[in-house]
Design an enzyme around this catalytic site. Structure first.
Site, mmCIF file in Angstrom:
data_model
loop_
_atom_site.group_PDB
_atom_site.id
_atom_site.type_symbol
_atom_site.label_atom_id
_atom_site.label_comp_id
_atom_site.label_asym_id
_atom_site.label_seq_id
_atom_site.Cartn_x
_atom_site.Cartn_y
_atom_site.Cartn_z
ATOM 1 N N ARG A 7 9.128 2.687 11.389
ATOM 2 C CA ARG A 7 10.199 2.272 10.463
ATOM 3 C C ARG A 7 11.526 2.091 11.194
ATOM 4 O O ARG A 7 12.049 3.019 11.794
ATOM 5 C CB ARG A 7 10.323 3.278 9.300
ATOM 6 C CG ARG A 7 10.717 4.672 9.706
ATOM 7 C CD ARG A 7 10.570 5.649 8.541
ATOM 8 N NE ARG A 7 9.163 5.991 8.332
ATOM 9 C CZ ARG A 7 8.714 7.196 8.011
ATOM 10 N NH1 ARG A 7 9.539 8.193 7.807
ATOM 11 N NH2 ARG A 7 7.416 7.415 7.856
ATOM 12 N N ASP A 55 0.799 -1.233 0.000
ATOM 13 C CA ASP A 55 0.000 0.000 0.000
ATOM 14 C C ASP A 55 0.834 1.287 0.000
ATOM 15 O O ASP A 55 0.356 2.345 -0.404
ATOM 16 C CB ASP A 55 -0.936 0.016 1.221
ATOM 17 C CG ASP A 55 -0.196 -0.226 2.528
ATOM 18 O OD1 ASP A 55 1.042 -0.376 2.493
ATOM 19 O OD2 ASP A 55 -0.845 -0.273 3.585
ATOM 20 N N HIS A 56 2.088 1.206 0.437
ATOM 21 C CA HIS A 56 2.867 2.441 0.575
ATOM 22 C C HIS A 56 3.605 2.838 -0.696
ATOM 23 O O HIS A 56 4.021 3.978 -0.828
ATOM 24 C CB HIS A 56 3.905 2.287 1.695
ATOM 25 C CG HIS A 56 3.331 2.423 3.075
ATOM 26 N ND1 HIS A 56 2.395 1.573 3.582
ATOM 27 C CD2 HIS A 56 3.589 3.321 4.055
ATOM 28 C CE1 HIS A 56 2.095 1.937 4.821
ATOM 29 N NE2 HIS A 56 2.805 2.995 5.133
ATOM 30 N N ASP A 89 3.877 -1.184 11.592
ATOM 31 C CA ASP A 89 3.407 0.138 11.203
ATOM 32 C C ASP A 89 2.758 0.746 12.428
ATOM 33 O O ASP A 89 1.999 0.067 13.133
ATOM 34 C CB ASP A 89 2.377 0.025 10.073
ATOM 35 C CG ASP A 89 2.030 1.387 9.515
ATOM 36 O OD1 ASP A 89 2.530 1.724 8.433
ATOM 37 O OD2 ASP A 89 1.286 2.129 10.181
ATOM 38 N N SER A 121 6.622 7.119 13.053
ATOM 39 C CA SER A 121 6.571 5.822 12.384
ATOM 40 C C SER A 121 7.289 4.709 13.137
ATOM 41 O O SER A 121 8.138 4.934 13.984
ATOM 42 C CB SER A 121 7.200 5.993 11.014
ATOM 43 O OG SER A 121 7.637 4.771 10.500
ATOM 44 N N ARG A 141 -1.145 12.290 10.160
ATOM 45 C CA ARG A 141 0.107 13.017 10.395
ATOM 46 C C ARG A 141 0.233 14.195 9.453
ATOM 47 O O ARG A 141 -0.175 14.113 8.301
ATOM 48 C CB ARG A 141 1.305 12.100 10.154
ATOM 49 C CG ARG A 141 1.339 11.011 11.154
ATOM 50 C CD ARG A 141 2.662 10.307 11.224
ATOM 51 N NE ARG A 141 2.565 9.446 12.380
ATOM 52 C CZ ARG A 141 2.984 8.194 12.411
ATOM 53 N NH1 ARG A 141 3.602 7.670 11.376
ATOM 54 N NH2 ARG A 141 2.830 7.482 13.502
HETATM 55 C C1 MIC Z 1 3.620 6.337 8.443
HETATM 56 O O1 MIC Z 1 2.429 6.612 8.527
HETATM 57 O O2 MIC Z 1 4.515 7.121 8.785
HETATM 58 C C2 MIC Z 1 4.023 4.986 7.916
HETATM 59 C C3 MIC Z 1 4.693 5.182 6.639
HETATM 60 O O3 MIC Z 1 2.879 4.196 7.700
HETATM 61 C C4 MIC Z 1 4.919 4.339 8.958
HETATM 62 C C5 MIC Z 1 5.552 3.105 8.534
HETATM 63 C C6 MIC Z 1 6.692 3.302 7.623
HETATM 64 O O4 MIC Z 1 7.511 4.179 7.836
HETATM 65 O O5 MIC Z 1 6.792 2.518 6.668
HETATM 66 C C7 MIC Z 1 4.280 4.086 10.315
HETATM 67 O O6 MIC Z 1 3.341 4.736 10.656
HETATM 68 O O7 MIC Z 1 4.788 3.258 11.081
HETATM 69 FE FE1 SF4 Z 2 -0.416 4.609 5.103
HETATM 70 FE FE2 SF4 Z 2 0.803 5.326 7.385
HETATM 71 FE FE3 SF4 Z 2 -0.684 7.061 5.989
HETATM 72 FE FE4 SF4 Z 2 -1.836 5.087 7.232
HETATM 73 S S1 SF4 Z 2 -0.695 6.757 8.168
HETATM 74 S S2 SF4 Z 2 -2.295 5.768 5.169
HETATM 75 S S3 SF4 Z 2 -0.385 3.444 6.999
HETATM 76 S S4 SF4 Z 2 1.213 6.113 5.347
#
Ligand code: MIC
Ligand code: SF4
Length: 755
Positions: free
Chosen positions: A645, A95-96, A160, A643, A448
């Protein structure tokens, strides 16, 4: 695709005994969070009461979910663990890695082309190790999990931070780094410090323009981005019961934005309705049998102050719609005060984009509420002033929304329907009205809004609101628009108002989908070959990190003293960098490039103490590494917020940083650092942050005696030869010190599996 009903029933079968036993050892009535935690202990029934915020406890989660951007590193690690199959039901969701640009069909095609190597890798690893695979376009991990796998009273982890979304269906669902997921996939326990508990009592009922999103926007304003750290937030009360299951999901989702370990709600009729609507009557029936264990004890909710560490009360009948932002999700402003506040702060009033979707707000109900506003605009002949983008949460939602005419309504407003994927929420957005560095405003229903997150422009002011409010504001084109009060002028020059949004909780004709996008793994995957090309720029097999030599660390140089907010987006940016999530060396070129250097307030511009020259952080750090000079990163509060990550921990580790010393950490990031064999320390006296100067050298003079609960002494030698000696704390327990000794938790697993 099938969820594992036998596993769910097994959880429920043992729940009664385990909850009763836990109540006995704890010696008082239990919250829902405690019931779930105590019934998922690795060792079975509770034998003692755990001290909140203190005891490390081993758990046995029921499920694991990973998304494409984090799964690459998680699976690269799992491949080294020496196992044939995952020990716990696991899914991977693509999805990313799908950029939003032209609209769903074209964008999906180009993602399938540009990221085929990564998708193929994930699919074959999944096939080999018994992992369910959700292909690109199937939907956003957390929506797909809510629709298919989440169940009341269950415990899951996911790579995640918004895994917490499944709290909307009464789970304890927690975001972790890949290395944590690897433990559980490999059949080992998962460790967590027993959380504190925050109770949120919801009274009254939502109405008019106020949505579930506003509950969490309000809570974020109260708790701030670090107020939930180390805590589970449990929502209860008549207000909680009156909200839809997906609305509860929205609230739990954004619990990540206050740093909470997770959030949850007790099982109720809204959850039962949702389970049935998503074809899981059997789960609803099984849950109904153990209902009393799927919510907190009555006494707890009657006298919450006695059982929770903190209690917040919100009257939904009085709650006002909010917009949070810019640049941080906890800056909450009621819509009615936005005009004034925007003027005061010089936030651009014109809104360029309204974006609806993300894992936070892309349910059927969300789309219907936003569509009810969009439809009025069409009917009342109001032309939308801003551009509109929609990301449905899953193919099931998209298909159903298309069938029910909802997508057409947005298209009538010239909206672009993007792929069922994260898209702009994670900087996967090729913005058609590209703004360069120009100051501008967007509103979205995501979670976010850190600087540069959606479009890479540090001057994009992003505000978070409910989907219906985003729709209204986008239509008006003004940040200071209050639909409860303000009129709009339509194409005939008449003054019109938007009526309150109307939503449909669950599709009256039921959900439908042709191809949900799921691929089941082979029963026996041993013959599946996983290929990683040696010259690949996207994927790289991992080389184990060096173990600790057991000595004190001396002569370490300061790499960067990060000033102010330093989220994982600052440490390892997403957007274009998502490309390298499976290649540690390549992604390390983004290491800390978003962190602000405390000495010149610039990003990616730090002094190389060996040459006296300034350069980008990764370049300077690579020089130190070449010369064999250890380094230290210093940071402020809530370092690593955001995140899950683990790249944010692995990159500095890979480049030779030895220590991260900060005022405080965000939970997942602190664990990620520990897992990867980094020394994660906090100042005993946070003002010592101010002592640190640009040319400092650090000596960790008693590290050789590294032990639980023992402070570490740091001698800081300044350029003029003067010294300061300070103390740092850490939260490593004995097993975690073993990770440090071995160079990483993975090195230890490998050793144990080989033995
Ligand atoms: C995000 O919303 O920042 C992400 C991308 O979903 C991350 C995960 C990632 O960095 O791949 C998260 O929320 O953990
Ligand atoms: Fe995707 Fe993270 Fe955004 Fe949710 S918050 S839509 S998991 S990038």
């Amino acid at each position: 695709m099938a969820y594992d009903i036998d596993m769910i029933k097994k959880v429920y079968d043992q729940m009664a005994d385990r909850v009763t036993k836990a109540r006995e050892v704890v010696g008082k009535p239990l919250t829902l969070a405690e019931k779930i935690l105590y019934s998922h202990l690795w060792d079975g029934e509770a034998t003692k009461a755990y001290e909140r915020a203190k005891d490390y406890v081993e758990f046995s989660p029921d499920r694991i979910a990973c998304q494409d951007a984090t799964a690459q590193m998680a699976l690269l690690q799992f491949m080294q663990a020496g196992k044939k199959k995952v020990a716990v039901p696991t899914t991977v969701h693509c999805d990313h890695l799908i950029q939003a640009k032209m609209g769903a069909a074209i964008d999906l095609q180009s993602a399938n082309k540009s990221s085929s190597e990564v998708f193929d890798f994930l699919e074959s690893v999944s096939n080999k190790y018994g992992i369910g695979f959700w292909k690109p376009g199937a939907g956003i991990i957390h929506q797909v999990v809510l629709e298919n796998y989440a169940f009341p009273g269950g415990m899951m982890i996911g790579t995640d931070s918004h895994t917490v979304n499944a709290g909307g269906l009464g789970m304890v669902a927690i975001g972790v780094g890949g290395a944590d997921a690897v433990d559980v996939m490999a059949g080992m326990p998962w460790e967590l410090k027993f959380p504190k508990l925050i109770g949120v009592k919801l009274t009254g009922k939502l109405s008019g323009w106020t949505a579930p999103k506003d509950v969490i926007l309000k809570v974020a304003g109260i708790l701030t981005v670090k107020g939930g750290t180390g805590a589970i937030i449990e929502y209860f009360g008549e207000g909680a019961r009156s909200m839809s299951c997906t609305g509860k999901g929205t609230i739990c989702n954004m619990g990540a934005e206050v740093g909470a370990t997770t959030s949850t709600f007790g099982y109720d009729e809204s959850m039962e309705r949702y389970l049935k609507a998503t074809n899981r009557e059997d789960v609803a029936e099984a849950a109904n049998v153990v209902k009393e264990h799927l919510t907190g004890d009555d006494e707890v909710y009657a006298n919450p102050e006695q059982y929770f560490d903190e209690v917040i009360e919100i009257n939904l009948s009085e709650l006002k719609p909010h917009l949070n932002g810019p640049f941080t999700p906890d800056l909450a402003t009621p819509i009615s005060e936005m005009g004034e506040k925007a003027k005061e702060n010089d936030w651009p009033i014109n809104v360029d984009w309204g974006l609806i979707g993300s894992c936070t707000n892309s349910s059927y109900e969300d789309l219907t509420r936003a569509a009810s506003i969009a439809k009025q605009a069409v009917d009342k002949k109001i032309k939308s002033k801003s551009d509109f983008g929609i990301n449905p949460g899953s193919e099931q939602i998209r298909y159903t929304a298309e069938r029910d005419g909802l997508l057409q309504i947005f298209e009538d407003l010239d909206a672009t329907v993007f792929t069922n994927a994260c898209g702009p929420c994670i900087g996967q957005w090729d913005r058609s009205d590209r703004k360069g560095e120009e100051k501008n405003t967007i509103v979205h229903s995501f979670n976010r809004n850190f600087s540069k997150r959606a479009d890479g422009n540090p001057n994009t002011h992003a505000f978070v609101g409910s989907p219906e409010m985003v729709a209204a504001i986008a239509i008006s084109g003004r940040l200071d628009f209050d639909p409860t009060r303000d009129k709009l002028i339509n194409e005939d020059g008449e003054e019109v108002m938007l009526d309150e949004p109307q939503g449909i909780e669950l599709p009256t004709k039921g959900f439908a989908v042709e191809d949900a996008g799921y691929i089941a793994p082979k029963e026996d995957g041993s013959s599946v070959e996983v290929k990683v090309a040696e010259d690949s720029e996207r994927l790289q097999l991992l080389t184990p990190f060096e173990p600790w030599d057991g000595k004190n660390l001396t002569g370490a140089k300061l790499l960067i003293k990060a000033w102010g907010k330093c989220t994982t987006d600052h440490i390892s940016m997403a957007g274009p960098w998502l490309r390298y999530r499976g290649h540690l060396d390549n992604i390390s070129n983004n290491c800390l490039i978003g962190a602000v250097n405390a000495y010149n307030k610039k990003t990616n511009f730090v002094k190389n103490q060996l040459t006296g020259e300034y350069d980008g952080v990764p370049a300077v750090q690579r020089e130190y590494k070449k010369e064999g000079v250890p380094t230290v990163v210093v940071g402020d509060h809530n370092y690593g917020e955001g995140s899950s990550r683990e790249h944010a921990a692995m990159e500095p580790r890979h480049l030779g940083v030895k220590v991260v010393l900060v005022k405080s950490f965000a939970r997942i990031h602190e664990t990620n650092l520990k897992k990867q064999g980094m020394l994660a320390l906090t100042f005993v006296n946070e003002n010592d942050y101010d002592l640190i100067q640009e040319d400092d050298t650090f000596n960790f003079v008693d590290l050789a005696e590294f032990a639980p609960d023992k402070e570490i002494t740091i001698e800081i030698v300044h350029a003029d030869g003067s010294k300061d000696t300070i103390k740092a704390e850490h939260t490593y327990n004995l097993p975690q010190i073993e990770w440090y000794k071995h160079g990483s938790a993975l090195n230890l697993i490998k050793k144990e599996n080989a033995a």
